[in-house]
Design an enzyme around this catalytic site. Structure first.
Site, mmCIF file in Angstrom:
data_model
loop_
_atom_site.group_PDB
_atom_site.id
_atom_site.type_symbol
_atom_site.label_atom_id
_atom_site.label_comp_id
_atom_site.label_asym_id
_atom_site.label_seq_id
_atom_site.Cartn_x
_atom_site.Cartn_y
_atom_site.Cartn_z
ATOM 1 N N GLY A 206 0.838 -1.204 0.000
ATOM 2 C CA GLY A 206 0.000 0.000 0.000
ATOM 3 C C GLY A 206 0.863 1.240 0.000
ATOM 4 C CG ASN A 207 -0.731 4.896 1.682
ATOM 5 O OD1 ASN A 207 -0.229 5.385 2.692
ATOM 6 N ND2 ASN A 207 -1.991 4.467 1.664
ATOM 7 C CB ALA A 209 0.852 7.794 4.798
ATOM 8 C CB VAL A 210 -0.972 2.918 5.559
ATOM 9 C CG1 VAL A 210 -1.387 1.679 6.336
ATOM 10 C CG2 VAL A 210 -2.165 3.867 5.401
ATOM 11 C CD GLU A 228 6.688 -5.945 -2.194
ATOM 12 O OE1 GLU A 228 6.813 -5.222 -3.195
ATOM 13 O OE2 GLU A 228 7.514 -6.829 -1.900
ATOM 14 C CB CYS A 262 2.379 -0.355 -7.322
ATOM 15 S SG CYS A 262 2.762 -2.032 -7.849
HETATM 16 P P1 NAD Z 1 -5.610 0.984 0.540
HETATM 17 O O1 NAD Z 1 -6.272 2.290 0.823
HETATM 18 O O2 NAD Z 1 -6.461 -0.179 0.152
HETATM 19 O O3 NAD Z 1 -4.737 0.632 1.822
HETATM 20 C C1 NAD Z 1 -3.944 -0.536 1.901
HETATM 21 C C2 NAD Z 1 -4.303 -1.295 3.159
HETATM 22 O O4 NAD Z 1 -3.983 -0.512 4.295
HETATM 23 C C3 NAD Z 1 -5.796 -1.619 3.242
HETATM 24 O O5 NAD Z 1 -5.943 -2.974 3.605
HETATM 25 C C4 NAD Z 1 -6.295 -0.662 4.296
HETATM 26 O O6 NAD Z 1 -7.378 -1.186 5.030
HETATM 27 C C5 NAD Z 1 -5.087 -0.470 5.185
HETATM 28 N N1 NAD Z 1 -5.108 0.834 5.856
HETATM 29 C C6 NAD Z 1 -5.484 2.012 5.306
HETATM 30 N N2 NAD Z 1 -5.353 3.008 6.222
HETATM 31 C C7 NAD Z 1 -4.881 2.434 7.354
HETATM 32 C C8 NAD Z 1 -4.529 2.931 8.655
HETATM 33 N N3 NAD Z 1 -4.652 4.222 8.967
HETATM 34 N N4 NAD Z 1 -4.073 2.053 9.565
HETATM 35 C C9 NAD Z 1 -3.947 0.748 9.267
HETATM 36 N N5 NAD Z 1 -4.274 0.218 8.054
HETATM 37 C C10 NAD Z 1 -4.730 1.047 7.122
HETATM 38 O O7 NAD Z 1 -4.552 1.108 -0.621
HETATM 39 P P2 NAD Z 1 -3.552 2.287 -0.936
HETATM 40 O O8 NAD Z 1 -2.559 2.452 0.154
HETATM 41 O O9 NAD Z 1 -4.280 3.479 -1.439
HETATM 42 O O10 NAD Z 1 -2.814 1.595 -2.185
HETATM 43 C C11 NAD Z 1 -2.195 2.335 -3.155
HETATM 44 C C12 NAD Z 1 -0.702 2.401 -2.897
HETATM 45 O O11 NAD Z 1 -0.170 1.089 -2.861
HETATM 46 C C13 NAD Z 1 0.047 3.106 -4.009
HETATM 47 O O12 NAD Z 1 1.044 3.915 -3.444
HETATM 48 C C14 NAD Z 1 0.668 1.975 -4.784
HETATM 49 O O13 NAD Z 1 1.820 2.324 -5.492
HETATM 50 C C15 NAD Z 1 0.944 0.993 -3.705
HETATM 51 N N6 NAD Z 1 1.000 -0.362 -4.232
HETATM 52 C C16 NAD Z 1 2.183 -1.023 -4.179
HETATM 53 C C17 NAD Z 1 2.285 -2.288 -4.719
HETATM 54 C C18 NAD Z 1 3.566 -3.062 -4.683
HETATM 55 O O14 NAD Z 1 3.511 -4.245 -4.946
HETATM 56 N N7 NAD Z 1 4.694 -2.446 -4.378
HETATM 57 C C19 NAD Z 1 1.160 -2.879 -5.293
HETATM 58 C C20 NAD Z 1 -0.026 -2.181 -5.306
HETATM 59 C C21 NAD Z 1 -0.098 -0.919 -4.771
#
Ligand code: NAD
Length: 475
Positions: A206-207, A209-210, A228, A262
Site C-alpha cells: 500500500g502507501n 503513510a500507512v 511493498e 504501483c
Molecule cells: P488501501 O487504501 O487499500 O490501503 C492498503 C491497506 O492498508 C488496506 O488494507 C487498508 O485497510 C489499510 N489501511 C489504510 N489506512 C490504514 C490505517 N490508517 N491504519 C492501518 N491500516 C490502514 O490502498 P492504498 O494504500 O491506497 O494503495 C495504493 C498504494 O499502494 C500506491 O502507493 C501503490 O503504489 C501501492 N502499491 C504497491 C504495490 C507493490 O507491490 N509495491 C502494489 C499495489 C499498490
C-alpha cells in the site's frame, strides 16, 4: 461496442469483521501453526493446488467482482489477477520440494568433522494487508508464498474494493485449509486491531503513510515487515528509441487498470529531439487502443472511488498543457487516458505518485539530465528506459537505483518468477514472487551437525603453545 463498466462499490456494504472475532481468528491461526499442521510438504502442496482450483473454478465470479469494484476489463483481470496468481502457484508448486530440502554447504576445517546445512523454518503466523488496485493478486500472491513456506496466514483485503473482499472471505476458506487461512474484512479500525496482535511477519502492500503506521506497530513486538510500496516510476525515452513501439508499450503499461498500478509509468522524460514525435504517437496510440471516445471502450477501467477521482482532477489541473484526453465524469468515475506536456517539475502532479491515467511528458537534453532528474528524487519502485543503444541503457541502469526495471517495455519484469519483486528506500523493503516469496516467509536456519566419534581437543583448555600454533595454521 458501447459498454459502460458498472461500478457499484459505493452501494456495496462496507466489509467488516467483529472486533472480538479478530483476536479469536489470530489465536486460532496461532494454534493451527503450533499444532504442526502446516509443516508437511503434502499439506503445503494441497494449498497451492487449492489456489489453482480457486482460480480455475471461480474466475467468472472473480472477474465480475473486479468489474463491479474497478470496472476492470475482463482481459486485464485475466492477465494481472487470475493468470498471474495461477502461474505463480504452479511455479512454487513445481519447485517447493527442492526448496524445502536442507541445503548442504562447505564446512571449514575448524568445524570438521561435521556437516553444515541451511534449513528452512516457517516463521509462524503471517499477516497480509492488501490494497485495492489488484485486490485479488495482492492478497493471494503473498498468501500462497506464506503457505508454501509453512505458515498460517491472516489476510486483510482492502475495504476499498468490497466485492473482491467479499469474494475472498467466501472463497478462500472453501479452497484452502480454513484452520490455517483467516480472512479479516474491514478498514482502518480492523487493521488497527489486527496490528495490536502478535504476528511473526507482517506483509503490507500500500502507501508509504500507512506503511509507517504498520512498521511502528510491528516495532513494538519486533515483528519483521515486508513493505511493498509505490512512488513515481520514471520513463526515459532516448533519441535512439523505437518510438512506435515505445508509445504502444508505455500506453499499455500506463493505462492498464486506468493507471492504478504501483509500477505504472508515472511520467516520461523524453529526449528533446524526439519529444514531439513521441507525444504525437502517444495520442494516436490512445485512439488506436480505446477508440475516439475511450469512455465507450469496454477495455478501459474506472477510477476506484470519488476520493481518488477528485485527487486526480486536482493533479490534472496542477500544471502543464493537456495534449490528449482530459475528459472526466465523476458520477461514473471516468477519467480519460490523458497526456500532458510542458509540465513544470514543481507542479503537484510531479510531486506525488499519480496512480491514475495522467501521463506528464517532460523534455530533457539527454541521458545525463534524465539521470540527474531521477536521482534527485525518491528511489522509485520501477524504472523504464527505451533505447536502441546498449550503452545508454547500461548508463541509466547503473547510475540510478530503483526496485526493478524493464528495458524497452513496461513492468513485465514483475511477471518473471525468478526476479524478486520489491522496492528500495521509500518504494519499499523486502521482496517476493517465486523463490523470493519462499525466502521472505521462511527463516534460514544454520545447522552444523557434528559426529561424536572424533573429538579433537584443539580448542579445549588447557591452552598450550602447540595448540596455538595449530589454531593459527587451521583458522
Ligand atoms: P488501501 O487504501 O487499500 O490501503 C492498503 C491497506 O492498508 C488496506 O488494507 C487498508 O485497510 C489499510 N489501511 C489504510 N489506512 C490504514 C490505517 N490508517 N491504519 C492501518 N491500516 C490502514 O490502498 P492504498 O494504500 O491506497 O494503495 C495504493 C498504494 O499502494 C500506491 O502507493 C501503490 O503504489 C501501492 N502499491 C504497491 C504495490 C507493490 O507491490 N509495491 C502494489 C499495489 C499498490
Amino acid at each position: 461496442m458501447n459498454v459502460e463498466p458498472a461500478i457499484t462499490s459505493a452501494a456495496a456494504p462496507t466489509p467488516h469483521t467483529e472486533g472480538g472475532l479478530i483476536e479469536a481468528l489470530v489465536r486460532d491461526a496461532r494454534e493451527a501453526f503450533d499444532s504442526g499442521l502446516t509443516r508437511p510438504l503434502e499439506w503445503r502442496a494441497a494449498q497451492l493446488r487449492g489456489v489453482i482450483r480457486l482460480v480455475e473454478e471461480c474466475e467468472p465470479e472473480l472477474l465480475e467482482a473486479l468489474r463491479l469494484d474497478l470496472g476492470k476489463p475482463a482481459l486485464e483481470g485475466q492477465i494481472a489477477e487470475c493468470s498471474f496468481v495461477k502461474s505463480e502457484a504452479a511455479y512454487v508448486l513445481k519447485h517447493l520440494a527442492k526448496w524445502l530440502r536442507p541445503r548442504r554447504v562447505r564446512t571449514p576445517i575448524i568445524a570438521q568433522p561435521g556437516r553444515s546445512y541451511h534449513y528452512r523454518d516457517p516463521l509462524g503466523v503471517v499477516l497480509v494487508i492488501a490494497p485495492w488496485n489488484y485486490p485479488f493478486q495482492l492478497v493471494v500472491g503473498p498468501l500462497l508464498g506464506a503457505l508454501a513456506a509453512g505458515n498460517t496466514v491472516v489476510v486483510k483485503p482492502s475495504e476499498v474494493t468490497p466485492h473482491v473482499s467479499a469474494f475472498l472471505a467466501k472463497r478462500l476458506p472453501q479452497y484452502l485449509d480454513s484452520q490455517a487461512v483467516k480472512v479479516v474484512e474491514g478498514g482502518v479500525e480492523e487493521t488497527t486491531r489486527l496490528l495490536e496482535q502478535r504476528f511473526d511477519h507482517i506483509f503490507y502492500t500500500g502507501n508509504g503513510a500507512v506503511a509507517r503506521i504498520v512498521m511502528a506497530a510491528a516495532a513494538k513486538q519486533l515483528t519483521p515487515v515486508t513493505l511493498e510500496l509505490g512512488g513515481k516510476s520514471p520513463v526515459y525515452v532516448d533519441a535512439s528509441a523505437d518510438l512506435d513501439v515505445a508509445a504502444k508499450r508505455i500506453c499499455w503499461g500506463k493505462f492498464f487498470n486506468a493507471g492504478q498500478t504501483c509500477v505504472a509509468p508515472d511520467y516520461i522524460l523524453a529526449h528533446a529531439s524526439i519529444h514531439d514525435g513521441l507525444v504525437q504517437r502517444l495520442r494516436s496510440t490512445i485512439t488506436e487502443f480505446y477508440g475516439a471516445d475511450p469512455q465507450k471502450s469496454p477495455d478501459y477501467a474506472r477510477i476506484v472511488n470519488e476520493r481518488h477521482h477528485r485527487r486526480l482532477m486536482k493533479l490534472l489541473k496542477s500544471g502543464g498543457e493537456i495534449v490528449a484526453g482530459g475528459q472526466a465524469d465523476e458520477a461514473t468515475r471516468y477519467l480519460a487516458p490523458t497526456v500532458l506536456q510542458d509540465v513544470p517539475p514543481d507542479a503537484a502532479i510531479m510531486q506525488e505518485e499519480i496512480f491514475g491515467p495522467l501521463l506528464p511528458v517532460l523534455s530533457v537534453t539527454g541521458v545525463d539530465e534524465a539521470v540527474r532528474f531521477i536521482t534527485q528524487r525518491d528511489k522509485p519502485l520501477a524504472l523504464y528506459v527505451y533505447s536502441g543503444d546498449d550503452a545508454v541503457v547500461e548508463e541509466v541502469l547503473t547510475r540510478t537505483s530503483s526496485g526493478g526495471a524493464t528495458v524497452n517495455h513496461a513492468w513485465l519484469h514483475l511477471g518473471v518468477p525468478e526476479l524478486p519483486f520489491g522496492g528500495v528506500g521509500p518504494s519499499g523493503m523486502g521482496h517476493y514472487h517465486g523463490r523470493s516469496s519462499f525466502d521472505t516467509f521462511t527463516h534460514q536456519k544454520s545447522v552444523l551437525k557434528k559426529p561424536t566419534a572424533l573429538d579433537p581437543p584443539l580448542m579445549y583448555p588447557p591452552f598450550t603453545a602447540s595448540k596455538s600454533k595449530w589454531v593459527r595454521r587451521l583458522i
